[in-house]
Structure formats: structure tokens, C-alpha cells
Enzyme design. Structure first.
Site, short mmCIF file in Angstrom:
data_model
loop_
_atom_site.label_atom_id
_atom_site.label_comp_id
_atom_site.label_asym_id
_atom_site.label_seq_id
_atom_site.Cartn_x
_atom_site.Cartn_y
_atom_site.Cartn_z
N ASP A 1 -3.46 0.45 -5.45
CA ASP A 1 -4.37 -0.69 -5.31
C ASP A 1 -3.61 -1.92 -4.82
O ASP A 1 -2.40 -2.03 -4.95
CB ASP A 1 -5.05 -1.00 -6.65
N GLU A 2 -4.37 -2.85 -4.26
CA GLU A 2 -3.91 -4.19 -3.92
C GLU A 2 -2.61 -4.22 -3.12
O GLU A 2 -1.63 -4.87 -3.50
CB GLU A 2 -3.78 -5.04 -5.19
#
Length: 606
Positions: free
Chosen positions: A364-365
Site C-alpha cells: 500500500d501507499e
């Protein structure tokens, strides 16, 4: 472990009082006779209901079973002082541990309902002497999709619990424990339950990297999860802030990356947690978040981490030019070959420590600015390459290795859906990949399942337990506002997610029947920027209980109407019982509301 007086009998040597249920003879014949007996019991309940409606008045079980009836004349009897849980030979150590635990709990709890039930003990009934358990397949493992169904009946002379697996038997034992109350302990007679979860994945995610949780607190959390029939503890083990997991092949990651020498999880700690989870019917899924959120790795391996130890939001830059989405910068470098030497040791150790078939790899991210600080990646981009290709390199170099270790890989949804850095679906084989959704609620769930992926729902708008507590950065000028208007209070996902918000969330809203089948279930998530063991219980419970019921038996009654009003009274009672069991669950109403039914509704009771 304390000694347990629960008795196990060979299939051909059941006690005389148990003959009518288990029957001596071949196991297959015993099972057929048992099923026949249960059908007779069900038909008797139906017959009684034709004359007088069966009721669950006075009975509180959380999560609410799919089918639970208490037939007239609504009798109760005492639990015998010699009450025993008996089984045939099942050779399952985890079920044996659960039987010991529940036998002690049932005999000693003496729960006092907040509102007296007003049901008298039937003096003409003998005390309940035993609960007999029959498990069809005691050797089935605790894996995704395991059968957790059970049937339970309590008759004047005996109680029986039947399940296909040990894990279903554990769920039935929890239900039976909640049907006992008072001092001396009593149980309702004429009760029949058939129960099975709507969703196979019912979980809680705890972030152990941003703040450390001692093992004893994680064990208590597993205990509470089992009480609520939750079956997955997802541990977000590592992040930018710390690396608390001691790995045999690379101990320097924890030696340098943990907050302190005592704030680590040793292999022995992991074994304790995993075994305790199995004893309680709870899987422990490990997450090693990569390639982003890896600043803590740089303390041991600085050469494989880009933008390590830089300020997360450079002065004068716009948000798209940040180096991280919160303090703590660092991404693994997919273009550095040493990255994979380190990673393969880490992945191998994780799969050895955690015998769980799912492996959560994060993803993620990904923040473009962090990768762009690296000269190798800069050269790749100047030659016409893209950051998507950098992520593809990472996925193609790690996913096959994880799969080769007989693991299904879970990624956060970003790996496919992020607007800036993502990979194409062809790099994420659906048979080996599950996507966990956390943004944009129903919309992203729809996008994931319509693409053919299985999903676990953790929508921040509904399931994030940390929301509403403000921000933790130290110089946020939003708080220097004399008119009291701080917008969302600094919390990006405000407001606080109430138990009602969680309970009423329909995770398959807007999906077709076929798409809904790809939704494995959901997880509430406790991110730990502002949480540690001191607030763990209250931050999680009873809000996670709301998730537990909505995913076990749903949030609607038999007419399809949301049942949150009914759930309020039951959740008050259940929260009280959890507290008496040592779980520091926060209250959901003043006790006055419990003592004055209907007076705390938004509309006058009819």
C-alpha cells in the site's frame, strides 16, 4: 495448563446416560442416529411452535445465532455441580484445550444479567449433568472456509453439541457458555440452535509496529475474539516506525529496528500466540508491509531502502511531492538485487513461524517521491521507464516465491487501484491473490470483485477503529482555532466509527450475487499511531463485537429489517459479560438506559 476434568470416552464405551445420543457401534451408524435424533428434536420444536410461538426471550447470545429457539413452557434447570463436557475420542489437542476452558468457565462464571430474566427454575427437572460433543471430522485444519457450523440442543436430561469440525464445536461451546447464568448456575431447557457464519473471514487487524503490544495483551485479544466468534487476527507486524519481529535468518532487523530490546516478538512468542490462537479457533495472519512503509529496515540494511531517514514532507513542497504519507520515510528498492536476498530470507522465516496459508505482503501507499530520490530509479525513469514498472519488478520477484511456499498472497487494494503507482491485473493471478480494500467503501469493493478478485473488506469509512482521535503530528495549526472549528479534528478518516456505523455496514451492497461470492468477509482495523496496550480493549470492544455479529448472522431480522435497535439491548448485556470475563470493553450507554428499556430510543416506544 490447569488440569481439566473433562472426560473423553471411546466411541464403543460411552456412558449409559449418553447411549441414546451417541449409540454404541460404528461411528457412521452413530452419526446417522444422531442426525435422526436432531431431526426429531427440530420437528418437535416446530410442533410446539404451532401451538405457541417459540421464543428467545431472556436468552442473550452474541453474535446472534442464525436459528435459536426456546420452546414453551420456557423452563430452566440448574447446572449440576458435577457437570461435565464429554466427547468421543477426537484426538484434537486444540478442542481438548477449548473443552477444558469452557467447562471451567461454565461452572464458575455465574453471570448476573443487567436486567433480571424473571424465569424461575423448574423444580421438577433434574440438574443438567453433561454436555455431549460429537465432531465428524476432528482433524480438519483451521483454514479459510473451514466449516464452523454446529447444532446445539438442551433437553431436560442432557445437552448435545454436534459439529463437522473442531472449530464448529468451539463456536457451539461459546454459545452454550452464554446460555448459562446466575448463582447457582442455571440453563434454559428446550433450546435448539442451528448456527453457521455468513462470512468465512471475520477479523481484527492490529498494528504492532507503530506502537508495541505485549504478548499478554495480544493473547487477551485472541480470547475476546473467540468469545465473539471472530476467527482471524491480522497482525500488521512491521512498518516504517519499527520492526519488532525477531527473525532467525536476520536478527539485526529487530535488533536495530525495534523500539527497545524488550519490545520484540521472539520466535517463542510467535509460537505461543499461534498455538493460543488455534486453541481458541483464531487464525493469525502475518503482514510484512512492503515495499513501502519500510523505513525501519534501513537501520539494518540502509543500502536497500530509498529516501531513508528524510523529513516526510519537504518544506515548501506540495502534497504530491511528499516523501511519505506520514512521518517515517523509506521504500525498499526493487531495482537493487540485494533487496531480494534480504526479502527471501524474511519471507521464508515468516512462513516458517506462521503456519497460516495466507501471507499478507502489504503493497500500500507507494509514494513516488521516495523512489525518485534513488539514482538507480532516476536512471530507469530517464530512460523512459515508469514507476509502475518498478512495482511490477517487485511483484514479479516476490509473488512467485511466496506462492512456491504454498501461500496465498494478500495485498492492500493499492497494488491494483492506486491512481499513481499500480500494476496491471495480469501480474496478480486471481488464484493466488486476494485484495484487501480500505478506501472508497462500496466503490472499491465493487471494482475489485468485478475484476474477479476475492476481497476482504476493511473500509476506512466504516471499519477503522483509530478514526476520530485527531492527528499525532506535533505542530498542527488547525488546533489553534479559537472558534472551535477544527474541521475533522485533524483525523483524515473522522468521525469516530461508532458500533452502529460498523454494525449497519453492508459489505456486499451494490454487488451481484456472483460478485458477492468473492467477498470473503471483513476486518476492523486498529492502526496504532495513538493506541497501545493501555487503550487496546476499549478501542476495540465492543465495536469489534458489532462486526462479529454482522458478519456471523447479519444485521437484519427475518423480515429483512435492520435490527440495530434490538442489538443495542443485547450488546449492552454482552459488553457487561465481556467485562466480567476480563475484557475492558467500553460502555455504549448509561446503565440507566438498560434499566429503563425503550426510554433511550429516538422515538417513543409504542
Amino acid at each position: 495448563m490447569k488440569s481439566c476434568v473433562h472426560k473423553t470416552f471411546p466411541a464403543q464405551a460411552t456412558p449409559r446416560t449418553n447411549k441414546m445420543i451417541m449409540m454404541q457401534g460404528e461411528p457412521a451408524l452413530s452419526l446417522l442416529l444422531l442426525q435422526f435424533f436432531q431431526l426429531l428434536l427440530l420437528f418437535s420444536c416446530v410442533a410446539l411452535n404451532s401451538n405457541a410461538e417459540a421464543s428467545t426471550s431472556g436468552i442473550n447470545v452474541w453474535p446472534k445465532p442464525r436459528n435459536l429457539t426456546w420452546s414453551p413452557p420456557f423452563q430452566t434447570t440448574l447446572l449440576s455441580s458435577s457437570f461435565t463436557i464429554i466427547t468421543t475420542n477426537h484426538h484434537n489437542k486444540h478442542l481438548s484445550a477449548a473443552i477444558c476452558r469452557y467447562q471451567s468457565l461454565i461452572k464458575s462464571e455465574h453471570h448476573h444479567p443487567l436486567v433480571p430474566l424473571g424465569v424461575n427454575i423448574s423444580k421438577d427437572l433434574p440438574p443438567l449433568q453433561f454436555l455431549s460433543i460429537r465432531v465428524v471430522d476432528p482433524h480438519g485444519g483451521l483454514v479459510n472456509g473451514v466449516d464452523e457450523s454446529y447444532t446445539l440442543s438442551i433437553l431436560p436430561s442432557h445437552a448435545t453439541l454436534t459439529a463437522d469440525t473442531a472449530w464448529g464445536a468451539m463456536r457451539g461451546l461459546e454459545t452454550f457458555s452464554q446460555l448459562a447464568w446466575g448463582n447457582p448456575t442455571r440453563v434454559p431447557v428446550g433450546v435448539y440452535a442451528w448456527d453457521s457464519p455468513l462470512y468465512v473471514h471475520r477479523g481484527l487487524m492490529v498494528d504492532t509496529a507503530r506502537n508495541y503490544y505485549p504478548v499478554k495483551d495480544l493473547l487477551r485479544t485472541v480470547e475476546a475474539m473467540s468469545m465473539n466468534k471472530l476467527n482471524v487476527l491480522h497482525l500488521h507486524l512491521t512498518d516504517a516506525e519499527s520492526f519488532p519481529l525477531v527473525l532467525p535468518s536476520d536478527p539485526t532487523l529487530a535488533e536495530k529496528g525495534a523500539y527497545a530490546p524488550h519490545m520484540v516478538y521472539s520466535p517463542e512468542d510467535v509460537k505461543t500466540l499461534v498455538e493460543f490462537g488455534l486453541d481458541h479457533g483464531v487464525r493469525v495472519i502475518p503482514e510484512i508491509d512492503t515495499p513501502g512503509h519500510t523505513a525501519s529496515w534501513a537501520l539494518a540494511h540502509p543500502d536497500i531502502v530509498t529516501c531513508a531517514n528524510m523529513f516526510w514532507w519537504p518544506a515548501g513542497s506540495d502534497w504530491p511531492d511528499r516523501l511519505a504519507s506520514q512521518p517515517g520515510t523509506g521504500h525498499l528498492n526493487p531495482l537493487n538485487s540485494k533487496t531480494y536476498k534480504v526479502l527471501k530470507n524474511v519471507i521464508h522465516d515468516i512462513t516458517t513461524l506462521f503456519p497460516e496459508p495466507f501471507f499478507h505482503s502489504g503493497a500500500d501507499e507507494i509514494v513516488p517521491g521516495c523512489w525518485k530520490t534513488d539514482s538507480t530509479i532516476q536512471k530507469h525513469l530517464s530512460n523512459g521507464g515508469t514507476l509502475n514498472q518498478v512495482l511490477e519488478k517487485y511483484i514479479n520477484s516476490t509473488l512467485p516465491f511466496i506462492v512456491s511456499l504454498n501461500r496465498t498472497v494478500i495485498y492492500w487494494e493499492d497494488v491494483l487501484l492506486d491512481d499513481t503507482v499500480h500494476v496491471q491485473s495480469k501480474f496478480l493471478p486471481k488464484e493466488h491473490v486476494i485484495l484487501q480494500t480500505w478506501q472508497n467503501g462500496h466503490s472499491h469493493t465493487k471494482r475489485i470483485v468485478s475484476a474477479g478478485y476475492r476481497t476482504i473488506v476493511s473500509s476506512a469509512e466504516f471499519y477503522y477503529l483509530d478514526c476520530g482521535h485527531g492527528t499525532y503530528v506535533g505542530n498542527n495549526s488547525a488546533y489553534d482555532n479559537q472558534d472551535g472549528d477544527t474541521g475533522n479534528g485533524g483525523s483524515w478518516c473522522a468521525p469516530f466509527k461508532t458500533w452502529q456505523t460498523i454494525y449497519n455496514y453492508d459489505i456486499t451492497y451494490g454487488l451481484s450475487e456472483e460478485e458477492s461470492k468473492l467477498v470473503l468477509g471483513g476486518e476492523v482495523a486498529l492502526w496504532s499511531e495513538q493506541a497501545d496496550a493501555t487503550v487496546l480493549d476499549a478501542r476495540v470492544w465492543p465495536r469489534a463485537s458489532a462486526l462479529a455479529e454482522s458478519l456471523w448472522s447479519g444485521n437484519r431480522d427475518e423480515k429483512g429489517v435492520k435490527r440495530y435497535a434490538d442489538a443495542t439491548d443485547r450488546l449492552n448485556e454482552w459488553r457487561s459479560r465481556m467485562v466480567s470475563r476480563g475484557i475492558g470493553a467500553e460502555p455504549i450507554q448509561p446503565l440507566w438506559c438498560v434499566k429503563n428499556p425503550g426510554m433511550c430510543n429516538t422515538q417513543h416506544p409504542v
